[in-house]
Design a protein around this motif. Structure first.
Motif, PDB file in Angstrom:
ATOM      1  N   TRP B  52       0.826  -1.206   0.000  1.00 11.82           N
ATOM      2  CA  TRP B  52       0.000   0.000   0.000  1.00 11.82           C
ATOM      3  C   TRP B  52       0.859   1.254   0.000  1.00 11.82           C
ATOM      4  O   TRP B  52       1.850   1.332   0.708  1.00 11.82           O
ATOM      5  CB  TRP B  52      -0.948  -0.004   1.204  1.00 11.82           C
ATOM      6  CG  TRP B  52      -1.963  -1.111   1.089  1.00 11.82           C
ATOM      7  CD1 TRP B  52      -1.967  -2.293   1.778  1.00 11.82           C
ATOM      8  CD2 TRP B  52      -3.102  -1.136   0.224  1.00 11.82           C
ATOM      9  NE1 TRP B  52      -3.039  -3.060   1.375  1.00 11.82           N
ATOM     10  CE2 TRP B  52      -3.749  -2.375   0.428  1.00 11.82           C
ATOM     11  CE3 TRP B  52      -3.626  -0.245  -0.724  1.00 11.82           C
ATOM     12  CZ2 TRP B  52      -4.906  -2.742  -0.267  1.00 11.82           C
ATOM     13  CZ3 TRP B  52      -4.769  -0.603  -1.406  1.00 11.82           C
ATOM     14  CH2 TRP B  52      -5.399  -1.831  -1.178  1.00 11.82           C
ATOM     15  N   ARG B  71      -2.974   3.207  -2.987  1.00 17.26           N
ATOM     16  CA  ARG B  71      -2.992   2.167  -4.019  1.00 17.26           C
ATOM     17  C   ARG B  71      -2.005   1.066  -3.646  1.00 17.26           C
ATOM     18  O   ARG B  71      -0.958   1.330  -3.058  1.00 17.26           O
ATOM     19  CB  ARG B  71      -2.575   2.787  -5.369  1.00 17.26           C
ATOM     20  CG  ARG B  71      -2.647   1.842  -6.555  1.00 17.26           C
ATOM     21  CD  ARG B  71      -2.283   2.583  -7.845  1.00 17.26           C
ATOM     22  NE  ARG B  71      -0.910   3.067  -7.821  1.00 17.26           N
ATOM     23  CZ  ARG B  71       0.127   2.407  -8.342  1.00 17.26           C
ATOM     24  NH1 ARG B  71      -0.063   1.271  -8.961  1.00 17.26           N
ATOM     25  NH2 ARG B  71       1.345   2.902  -8.264  1.00 17.26           N
ATOM     26  N   HIS B  72      -2.356  -0.152  -3.988  1.00 20.42           N
ATOM     27  CA  HIS B  72      -1.466  -1.280  -3.743  1.00 20.42           C
ATOM     28  C   HIS B  72      -0.560  -1.455  -4.960  1.00 20.42           C
ATOM     29  O   HIS B  72      -1.049  -1.609  -6.073  1.00 20.42           O
ATOM     30  CB  HIS B  72      -2.283  -2.548  -3.486  1.00 20.42           C
ATOM     31  CG  HIS B  72      -1.494  -3.641  -2.848  1.00 20.42           C
ATOM     32  ND1 HIS B  72      -0.622  -4.434  -3.551  1.00 20.42           N
ATOM     33  CD2 HIS B  72      -1.434  -4.064  -1.552  1.00 20.42           C
ATOM     34  CE1 HIS B  72      -0.066  -5.315  -2.720  1.00 20.42           C
ATOM     35  NE2 HIS B  72      -0.537  -5.104  -1.502  1.00 20.42           N
ATOM     36  N   GLU B  77      -4.871  -2.363  -6.605  1.00 21.59           N
ATOM     37  CA  GLU B  77      -6.149  -2.067  -5.959  1.00 21.59           C
ATOM     38  C   GLU B  77      -6.072  -0.678  -5.328  1.00 21.59           C
ATOM     39  O   GLU B  77      -5.029  -0.296  -4.777  1.00 21.59           O
ATOM     40  CB  GLU B  77      -6.404  -3.133  -4.884  1.00 21.59           C
ATOM     41  CG  GLU B  77      -7.773  -3.124  -4.286  1.00 21.59           C
ATOM     42  CD  GLU B  77      -7.893  -4.149  -3.164  1.00 21.59           C
ATOM     43  OE1 GLU B  77      -8.784  -3.979  -2.322  1.00 21.59           O
ATOM     44  OE2 GLU B  77      -7.077  -5.112  -3.126  1.00 21.59           O
ATOM     45  N   SER B  79      -7.697   1.715  -2.478  1.00 20.68           N
ATOM     46  CA  SER B  79      -8.567   1.578  -1.310  1.00 20.68           C
ATOM     47  C   SER B  79      -9.074   2.922  -0.813  1.00 20.68           C
ATOM     48  O   SER B  79      -9.990   2.962  -0.007  1.00 20.68           O
ATOM     49  CB  SER B  79      -7.830   0.848  -0.185  1.00 20.68           C
ATOM     50  OG  SER B  79      -6.714   1.615   0.218  1.00 20.68           O
ATOM     51  N   VAL B  91      -7.152   2.939   6.096  1.00 21.60           N
ATOM     52  CA  VAL B  91      -7.603   1.779   5.331  1.00 21.60           C
ATOM     53  C   VAL B  91      -6.376   0.996   4.900  1.00 21.60           C
ATOM     54  O   VAL B  91      -5.302   1.547   4.749  1.00 21.60           O
ATOM     55  CB  VAL B  91      -8.393   2.185   4.056  1.00 21.60           C
ATOM     56  CG1 VAL B  91      -9.752   2.711   4.427  1.00 21.60           C
ATOM     57  CG2 VAL B  91      -7.621   3.187   3.228  1.00 21.60           C
ATOM     58  N   ALA B  92      -6.590  -0.285   4.710  1.00 20.73           N
ATOM     59  CA  ALA B  92      -5.582  -1.190   4.179  1.00 20.73           C
ATOM     60  C   ALA B  92      -4.269  -1.147   4.934  1.00 20.73           C
ATOM     61  O   ALA B  92      -3.615  -0.159   4.984  1.00 20.73           O
ATOM     62  CB  ALA B  92      -5.321  -0.912   2.715  1.00 20.73           C
TER      63      ALA B  92
END
Lengths: 924, 92, 205
Positions: B52, B71-72, B77, B79, B91-92
């Motif tokens: 992340w 973003r990953h 992905e 988030s 998040v994440a």
């Protein structure tokens, strides 16, 4: 219908592919091995075809297409190919276009699972796009004799199509192949729209269309490709995938052979034997590598008088004089006469798109194939792709996946009832993971037909110490041909497993990459060709320039007049004449392309103080100031003038190519670092058009055009701005100069640009000039062009503009970096002028500066700098160039060599401001 | 091609945006007090994690606003998407 | 007040004389010349639009939308940022239209910048208009997503544009920077090639 193959006419029927028409006509040898030259024929009926490629000559033509994917039409002309395509000589005049599409649910594949998925999702009210690569929906069902919901498969498919078409939010697109599955459910598909129409194709209709699809959810119902088995001499015409043979028989109505041997490793091969027998093919022998086969199938074959030899394989084949199959040698030592050997090693689920999407696959023993594991995106897999075999399960999986996708897209779903299926034999014996019949003649055991790669090649690769399937692919080239391993990939993994004693799971597959099927460059270009290749930005005066013979230069996307040659005048002559007019009379230029940004707010002065190296907040209303901007690293990024129109209104000009970049630069600081500043920016580049009036007599011209304006030196001093009517048109006039001469920039709303330009031109003997003259004039004054004389490693001090860097301001962007050791070096590359010692030779832009007399043939030759701009100077009477030179500021007078393409020109280093260094000419 | 959620315009294709590197790297309040090593860090050094990452994007073809995205860097992905000046959401 | 006849006679828009193509039954493209366009920006860190709205006489639209009052249209461009599209200005022409001065005098912390000559205004209409746009626009134009009153600032082919759905014909009003106008029109007409040749009496499929 008549088609022509290699100059010979053949008959074809509606619904035929080129391949089925060839087969019906008895054409068996259609290609040859690319390296071995061995005769080859059709091995499949679809996208997995790896032998028979043709060049299409009729219509728009196509260099290399599978014969199995060409729909026959009257007048089709093709030439068979021996493995390699041929580029056409003529440019492709067909239209290709692109479209964007959005959908809640994209269903890939119009077979039984895809149809059910589309129906389930579509009935929920979801927007559904069903994409199928065939001319007709139905997939492999079309070659099946099952009864679905009491209907023959063709009728059931028709009823499904009708039900889908009745749903307003469902779109069904045939002849369209999804070729790429990218991030965030972005998929690309290729629609073939007119190829099947032949000469009836409308010229206005795009031949192929590229679909850019953004899907909320994706259902993959891509089916499977039949896998072959490798054995000695397995490449002869007449040896075909078993279900391709049945497709030819049942879907296209052409018999793939008269007398067949069926060889397989799963119940599906036995099913194919039944289909072939029922199609009137004499099935001479059925060989199954397994010891136990499905009882239903054995019984069905027995009813047709055919027995299954279990534990049996094909040990080799014999050919007739043309190289076509005539007999099959079995492991039991029999020689069975046959003109068709139908082979089925099992099913390779078509995981290519799933794999492209980032999903992982695993080897399923139950299915004897690599099947989808966990999805990496909102992807749902259904049908044969998942390893499902029975039609009933395929249908129910399709409905389930469609419903699941629609639910995930936020809709309420009532799953449709799964249709009943009759007449399908139950597959009950497990398939065997069997890939290769070992043979001493391993150089004839082909694994990749298109690459002519064999068991021998794989054994050699393993012998060379390669273990990874990726390495073996590259060593043997298996899987790198046009079919991208559809026919050979898993087979090669299987052979490798057999040779190395490792499991399929352990070895895994190679990576699947887009495109799934080839995609043409013409389609990728689409309509972005010719004048639509890139926008041509034009000013409001452009047509006048065209009418007056301007030669244009591309500056970014802008078309700018480069020079205005008179009849029979060379570029050098035109530029000399234009320069002379600007220096001695009056000349005019269209400067409308300069970037212009209006800034409003109480804090504009503060913002400019922070972004320019010099002070702006002290600028008086009605005045103009030149400024240089640097990045935080202290390197120059742009320069230009800014005028203060009112207490809180400012107008900034940027270089032509940097307009958008500088506006973004201002916005970036305002939005991310200084959101509290009261400043708002608006791009007005297109709103305003500017006519530059240059030359010692330009004041006379302006006085004539703007009688109300006081044009005297005192009344309208240098670096000020005025408003007045010019030729009756409201205008803003600035006294700035990019040439050192007296000059005015007359700016009007672009609606009136042409009127003002024409009025100025009509006001007397005024010479229009272009960018080349502008460059000469500015270079003679040593005014650098950011991006030409600078390259992102140049500070204002390097340009000799230390005077513009404020010492008083506590900070501005770039200031801190001027205290770094690197920017303080005295031997940095600095801007200088260079003139040829012989007074005649013009050096090339980009020429390297080396020590005078350096021996170029004995590297290394020390580089001292390079030439950034070079012109013939009318004012000086000699060529003149600007250059960046190590410690250049302290080397004026030194002689160096400017080297271009091995040729050295002796040059002397001079001041970068050779013309009017005291600036006396700017007031006229 | 990524689908990037602009906090104002909603999700748009990646081609509408330009990338601005690592987020939450503020311009030093008083650069004159930053030593050479730290200044070099500000100018030239950024994180490059596998996983992340909070990064800046600007909606160039749309509202022309800068914003941050989590973003990953392996799966791509996304988030979270949030305006500048706000802290990275949990998040994440 | 009347328009300045001298200026009107020499006024030339980016598409003057260049455009009128298509049939309204499939798709049509037309130039909408002479509109008064103003880019309006208010400080995003405060609610500065109230004063503007009273000066304007109607509410400014929310993100991704338009609002209108008779012949005046406001289009959202970004946070605190709108494009005003009003009928041609009348009266003696100065460098800026009267609307600009009226807005500037409204008292809000705002900027109002005339861009009438900076954009070409086009209308693309007819049943095939969404299909034409979809050839070069990555925005979802489905009526569920992009209905009447919606607007977007995005790329159309290789030009940055603003467009809004203004009626259910459907008609899209498109604003494009003047220097890109000829390119965009050439692109639109090219993209519409297939539809311009269609027989409108047959199914639009």
């Amino acid at each position: 219908m008549r088609i022509t193959v290699d100059g010979v006419q053949l008959a074809a029927r509606p619904g035929d592919t080129l391949a089925s028409a060839l087969l019906r006509a008895g054409r068996r040898v259609l290609s040859q091995g690319i390296y071995t030259g061995r005769p080859r024929g059709l091995v499949s009926a679809g996208v997995e075809e790896s032998n028979v490629f043709v060049q299409v000559l009729s219509g728009s033509g196509e260099p290399m297409v599978r014969a199995t994917e060409i729909e026959a039409y009257d007048g089709l002309r093709v030439r068979t190919l021996a493995g390699k395509g041929l580029l056409p000589d003529e440019p492709d005049e067909a239209r290709y276009d692109k479209t964007f599409a959005h959908t809640d649910v994209l269903v890939v594949g119009g077979g039984p699972a895809g149809l059910m998925a589309a129906l389930a999702a579509g009935e929920s009210g979801a927007r559904v796009l069903l994409i199928d690569d065939q001319p007709r929906l139905g997939g492999r069902l079309l070659a099946s004799r099952a009864i679905v919901d009491g209907l023959a498969v063709h009728d059931w498919v028709s009823s499904m199509r009708d039900r889908l078409q009745a749903l307003p939010e469902v779109t069904v697109t045939s002849r369209t192949a999804v070729v790429g599955y990218y991030d965030h459910n972005y998929l690309v598909a290729v629609e073939r729209r007119t190829d099947h129409l032949g000469s009836a194709a409308p010229a206005t209709m795009a031949r192929h269309r590229l679909w850019n699809i953004r899907a909320g959810q994706v259902v993959l119902a891509t089916g499977a490709h039949e896998r072959s088995i490798a054995f000695a001499d397995n490449d002869r015409p007449g040896i075909m995938l078993a279900h391709s043979a049945t497709a030819y028989a049942w879907r296209y109505g052409c018999r793939p052979g008269r007398r067949a041997v069926v060889f397989g490793a799963h119940d599906g091969a036995l099913a194919a034997a039944v289909e072939l027998a029922d199609a009137g093919v004499e099935v001479a022998a059925v060989l199954d590598v397994r010891d136990v086969v499905g009882a239903d199938f054995a019984a069905a074959l027995a009813r047709r008088g055919i027995s299954v030899q279990t534990g049996a394989t094909v040990s080799g084949t014999l050919a007739d004089d043309d190289g076509v199959l005539r007999a099959v040698l079995t492991s039991a030592g029999e020689t069975v006469a046959a003109d068709l050997l139908a082979v089925s090693g099992g099913w390779n689920p078509a995981v290519e798109l799933f794999s492209q999407s980032g999903g992982r696959t695993f080897w399923s023993e139950a299915a004897a194939g690599f099947v989808p594991d966990t999805a990496a995106q909102p992807t749902h897999c259904a049908g044969v792709l998942t390893g499902a075999v029975s039609l009933a399960r395929v249908l129910s999986e399709g409905a389930g996946a469609g419903a699941e996708a629609a639910r995930a897209a936020g809709l309420d779903v009532t799953e449709p009832a799964t249709p009943s299926v009759e007449g399908e034999l139950r597959e009950e014996a497990a398939p065997a993971a069997y890939f290769c019949v070992d043979s001493a003649a391993e150089e004839t055991v082909f694994v990749d037909l298109q690459r002519d790669a064999t068991l021998h090649d794989i054994r050699r690769a393993v012998g060379a110490g390669l273990t990874s399937v990726e390495h073996i692919k590259r060593y043997t080239t298996i899987g790198t041909a046009a079919d991208q391993g559809r026919g050979s990939g898993v087979l090669a993994v299987g052979v490798l497993a057999q040779l190395s004693g490792r499991s399929m799971a352990e070895i895994g597959t190679t990576t699947y990459r887009p495109p799934y099927t080839p995609i043409s460059f013409a389609l990728l270009a689409g309509r972005d060709r010719g004048r639509l290749a890139d926008p041509e930005r034009v000013t409001a005066i452009h047509d006048w320039h065209v009418e007056h013979g301007a030669v244009f230069e591309d500056v970014g996307q802008w078309k700018r007049p480069w020079f205005f040659p008179r009849p029979a005048e060379s570029m050098d002559e035109a530029v000399r004449r234009e320069c002379a007019a600007a220096r001695t009379g009056v000349a005019m230029m269209d400067a409308s392309t300069l970037g212009t940004i209006e800034l409003q707010g109480a804090d504009v002065g503060l913002l400019l103080d922070r972004l320019y190296t010099n002070v702006f907040s002290s600028l008086k209303i009605g005045s103009v100031r030149y400024g240089v901007m640097c990045g935080p690293d202290g390197m120059v990024i742009d320069d230009g003038t800014t005028a203060r129109l009112a207490e809180d209104r400012w107008l900034m000009s940027t270089t032509t190519g940097n307009a958008a970049k500088i506006l973004e630069w201002l916005e970036e600081w305002l939005q991310t670092e200084w959101p509290d500043l009261d400043v708002r920016c608006t791009s007005v580049t297109d709103q305003w058009s500017t006519v530059v009036l240059v030359g010692p007599r330009s004041r006379d011209t302006l006085e004539e055009l703007a009688p109300e304006l006081d044009c005297s030196v005192e009344g309208f001093p240098f670096m000020t701005v005025r408003q007045a009517a010019v030729a009756g048109i409201p205008a803003r006039i600035m006294r700035v100069s990019f040439s050192g001469e007296l000059a005015y920039e007359i700016t009007v709303a672009s609606w009136y640009a042409l009127a003002v330009w024409e009025a100025v031109f009509a006001a007397g003997e005024i010479t229009p000039y272009g960018t080349e003259t502008m460059h000469v004039l500015r270079a003679e004054k040593g005014y650098p062009i950011v991006g030409q004389d600078t390259d992102g490693t140049v500070t204002p001090q390097d340009l000799g503009m230390g005077w513009i860097v404020s010492k008083k301001k506590p900070d501005f962007v770039g200031k801190r970096s001027f205290a770094r050791a690197d920017t303080s070096r005295s031997d940095r590359r600095q801007l200088v002028g260079v003139v040829p010692v012989d007074g005649r030779s013009r050096v090339a832009e980009g020429a390297q500066l080396v020590s005078h007399g350096a021996v170029l043939t004995q590297p290394p030759v020390a580089m001292h700098g390079h030439v950034t701009s070079s012109y013939h100077s009318v004012a000086l009477g000699t060529p003149f160039a600007l250059a960046l030179l190590d410690a250049g500021a302290s080397r004026h007078g030194e002689v160096l060599d400017a080297v271009d393409d091995g040729h050295a020109t002796a040059v002397q280093v001079v001041s970068p401001v050779p013309y009017d260094p005291d600036g006396v000419r700017r007031d006229g | 091609m990524l689908r990037i959620p602009c906090p104002w315009c909603g999700p748009r294709d990646e081609t509408e945006f330009c990338y601005g590197g690592q987020a939450h790297v503020p311009y030093p309040a008083d650069p004159s007090t930053v030593d050479d090593a730290d200044w070099a860090g500000y100018l030239f050094f950024r994180d490059n994690p596998k996983g992340w990452f909070a990064e800046r994007w600007m909606h160039r073809a749309g509202c022309q606003r800068w914003f941050n995205v989590v973003r990953h860097t392996v799966t791509y992905e996304i988030s979270a998407s949030y305006p500048p000046g706000t802290s990275r959401p949990d998040v994440a | 007040m009347t328009a300045d006849p001298g200026l009107l006679a020499v006024r030339r828009g980016p598409l003057t004389g260049a455009l009128a193509a298509g049939s309204a039954q499939t798709v049509a493209v037309r130039d909408v010349p002479g509109r008064t366009l103003v880019e309006l920006r208010v400080a995003t860190n405060q609610d500065g639009s109230g004063a503007v709205e009273s000066a304007l006489g109607f509410d400014l639209p929310a993100a991704g939308h338009t609002s209108r009052d008779g012949q005046q249209l406001a289009v959202w461009l970004g946070p605190g940022w709108w494009l005003l599209d009003a009928p041609a200005a009348t009266g003696p022409r100065t460098l800026e239209a009267p609307l600009v001065h009226r807005l500037r005098d409204s008292g809000g912390e705002l900027s109002a910048v005339e861009v009438s000559a900076g954009f070409a205004v086009l209308e693309l209409s007819g049943p095939r208009a969404p299909a034409v746009l979809a050839h070069g626009c990555s925005i979802d134009l489905h009526p569920r997503v992009f209905g009447r009153g919606r607007s977007a600032r995005t790329m159309l082919a290789k030009a940055q544009v603003v467009f809004a759905l203004t009626d259910d014909a459907p008609t899209y009003r498109i604003w494009v920077r003047s220097s890109f106008a000829r390119y965009l029109v050439a692109w639109l007409l090219d993209a519409a090639t297939e539809y311009l040749c269609e027989d409108p009496t047959r199914s639009s499929g």
